[in-house]
Scaffold this motif. Structure first.
Motif, PDB file in Angstrom:
ATOM      1  N   GLY A  71       0.802  -1.278   0.014  1.00  0.00           N
ATOM      2  CA  GLY A  71      -0.034  -0.072  -0.109  1.00  0.00           C
ATOM      3  C   GLY A  71       0.960   1.276   0.218  1.00  0.00           C
ATOM      4  O   GLY A  71       0.601   2.183  -0.792  1.00  0.00           O
ATOM      5  N   VAL A  72       1.752   1.219   0.655  1.00  0.00           N
ATOM      6  CA  VAL A  72       2.640   2.567   0.918  1.00  0.00           C
ATOM      7  C   VAL A  72       3.514   2.502  -0.536  1.00  0.00           C
ATOM      8  O   VAL A  72       3.655   3.909  -1.005  1.00  0.00           O
ATOM      9  CB  VAL A  72       3.910   2.325   2.089  1.00  0.00           C
ATOM     10  CG1 VAL A  72       4.784   3.590   2.082  1.00  0.00           C
ATOM     11  CG2 VAL A  72       3.177   2.089   3.354  1.00  0.00           C
ATOM     12  N   ALA A  73       4.063   1.559  -0.836  1.00  0.00           N
ATOM     13  CA  ALA A  73       4.615   1.519  -2.253  1.00  0.00           C
ATOM     14  C   ALA A  73       3.762   2.097  -3.306  1.00  0.00           C
ATOM     15  O   ALA A  73       4.100   3.060  -4.261  1.00  0.00           O
ATOM     16  CB  ALA A  73       5.278   0.404  -2.523  1.00  0.00           C
ATOM     17  N   SER A  74       2.522   1.658  -3.328  1.00  0.00           N
ATOM     18  CA  SER A  74       1.598   2.039  -4.438  1.00  0.00           C
ATOM     19  C   SER A  74       1.256   3.520  -4.436  1.00  0.00           C
ATOM     20  O   SER A  74       1.336   4.064  -5.442  1.00  0.00           O
ATOM     21  CB  SER A  74       0.455   1.422  -4.376  1.00  0.00           C
ATOM     22  OG  SER A  74      -0.764   1.934  -5.366  1.00  0.00           O
ATOM     23  N   ALA A  75       1.394   4.096  -3.160  1.00  0.00           N
ATOM     24  CA  ALA A  75       1.014   5.464  -3.018  1.00  0.00           C
ATOM     25  C   ALA A  75       2.297   6.422  -3.487  1.00  0.00           C
ATOM     26  O   ALA A  75       2.156   7.399  -4.276  1.00  0.00           O
ATOM     27  CB  ALA A  75       0.732   5.885  -1.545  1.00  0.00           C
TER      28      ALA A  75
END
Length: 480
Positions: free
Chosen positions: A315-319
């Motif tokens: 989730g963090v990488a996608s953001a």
């Protein structure tokens, strides 16, 4: 032995090097050269002082210098950057204790000189300091007594205060503010008794007055720092740095050593200025800092609504991949995890992808002034993207993603929203104004200072739990 004129010239040269060292430390690019100025200046100071007129006892001095150098070298190699704040506090304590011992020795030598003068008018054996005392007129000896009192009081306060600061920074002493029943009245009473003892000593009372004065000052230093909470320890370290400088200056006056006076005054004044700057950054009253009257709760804290929502590395990488602008806010958690190199790698990947990446540094981030700047410089993060709070605070509202790494108080909105918070009124980084905020944190605890943070419960915040270095490294393979 070298002549006094030669030693004085060396002292001037060392003082200039110390001034250049302090001046250079204000600039990151000049800091390494500034450190070398300080090293060379100290080497010059020690060497030429040791060879000065009236100095002897080399059979004891040289082994002590060698032992100290070996211990210092081993400590420097073993201490991690995360332990640097408590090491600094420990070194401050050495200066304070040295001031107490020198002042006691000075008074014993003064008494010996006066006793031998009264007996036969002749000095049987001259130490370097005894020879100095023997040349002083009665009014000059009174000034020496004043210097002894100041050296003992400032040195003793610095010693125990620094020991407690070391304990709090190292986690060996509870970081919450604690005082004995009576609070500041005990400190005031101890200060009044110290003044009374100083007056008795100056009017001819015995050496016992100096022993009791030291005990009272030891208590004041202990009680002052015990009453200061963990959130304010960076200011405390800076304040104790100032105290240690004035203690060194007091030693210099006692020993008639111009170099110690200059060096102590430089450290004392620069530490006081830094403490004042940090107090302004935390919206604290400088007098309250000196008196140990801050760091406690002001009343019942506001209730926090909502829940902490966690997110995984995907989730963090996608953001981050979708973001155009990213601000990273480091804190002591980054230092503990030694995550600065991983953070530097993440920054490199983000910038290679064309994203704007910057750092937001609060003046009291970490547990030592400039702590985060040193870590980022060590990891070769470009200086031009490391910005201070005043430079970057207005940009959070237009930022896509903020990553908070191991920070708590410096990003706590309660400082502005809750007048009963222990950090009420403290300027903070307004990370909650960004579109998305990811907080990299080990767990759900309140952290070192024990203050709850409403940021963790906001709708645009997500908790990225885990060790900071492992968490950041987990993102690297997922970055486009």
């Amino acid at each position: 032995m070298l002549s006094q004129g030669f030693v004085s010239a060396a002292a001037i040269a060392a003082s200039v090097l110390f001034i250049l060292s302090l001046g250079g430390l204000s600039n990151q690019e000049k800091a390494k050269r500034a450190v070398w100025y300080g090293i060379i200046g100290m080497a010059v100071a020690v060497f030429f002082t040791a060879l000065g007129p009236g100095i002897g006892g080399y059979w004891l001095m040289i082994p002590m210098i060698i032992i100290g150098a070996v211990i210092g070298t081993r400590l420097a190699r073993r201490v991690e950057m995360t332990e640097m704040p408590q090491l600094v506090a420990a070194l401050h304590s050495f200066v304070g204790l040295a001031a107490v011992f020198v002042a006691w020795s000075a008074d014993l030598e003064r008494r010996r000189v006066l006793a031998e003068r009264a007996a036969d008018g002749m000095m049987q054996e001259f130490s370097a300091f005894a020879a100095l005392v023997a040349t002083k007129a009665p009014d000059e000896l009174m000034f020496l007594q004043v210097e002894v009192v100041l050296g003992i009081f400032i040195g003793a306060v610095t010693f125990t205060g620094s020991v407690i600061a070391f304990g709090k920074l190292a986690g060996k002493v509870d970081g919450k503010p604690r005082q004995l029943p009576g609070g500041h009245l005990l400190n005031a009473g101890a200060a009044v008794l110290s003044l009374a003892l100083a007056i008795l000593y100056l009017n001819g009372a015995g050496f016992w007055t100096l022993l009791l004065l030291a005990l009272l000052a030891f208590f004041i230093g202990y009680h002052l720092i015990m009453g200061i909470g963990g959130a304010d320890m960076p200011v405390v370290v800076s304040m104790l740095n100032s105290y240690s400088g004035w203690a060194a200056a007091a030693i210099g006056f006692t020993l008639s050593n111009d170099l110690l006076i200059v060096t102590g005054a430089l450290v004392g004044s620069s530490g006081a200025i830094l403490s004042y700057i940090m107090c302004k950054a935390m919206n604290r009253n400088f007098v309250n800092v000196i008196l140990g009257g801050f760091g406690g709760t002001q009343g019942p804290a506001a209730e926090i609504e909502g829940e902490q929502i966690s997110i995984d590395a995907n989730g963090v990488a996608s953001a981050l991949n979708d973001a155009e602008s990213v601000i990273i806010v480091p804190g002591y958690g980054m230092a503990v995890a030694q995550a600065q190199s991983a953070v530097s790698d993440l920054v490199r990947k983000l910038r290679d992808a064309g994203k704007e990446v910057r750092f937001g540094i609060h003046p009291v981030a970490g547990r030592l002034p400039g702590h985060m700047n040193v870590l980022l410089a060590e990891a070769r993060v470009p200086y031009d993207i490391v910005l201070e709070m005043d430079e970057i605070n207005d940009d959070f509202a237009t930022t896509d993603v903020v990553i908070v790494i191991g920070s708590n108080d410096i990003v706590n909105p309660a400082a502005q929203e809750d007048p009963n918070s222990p950090i009420a009124g403290m300027p903070v980084l307004k990370v909650w104004e960004a579109k998305q905020v990811f907080i990299c944190k080990r767990g759900q605890g309140t952290g070192y200072s024990g203050i709850e943070n409403p940021l963790f419960f906001k709708d645009n915040s997500r908790m990225y739990y885990g060790d900071a270095r492992e968490s950041i490294n987990a993102l690297l393979p997922m970055m486009e």
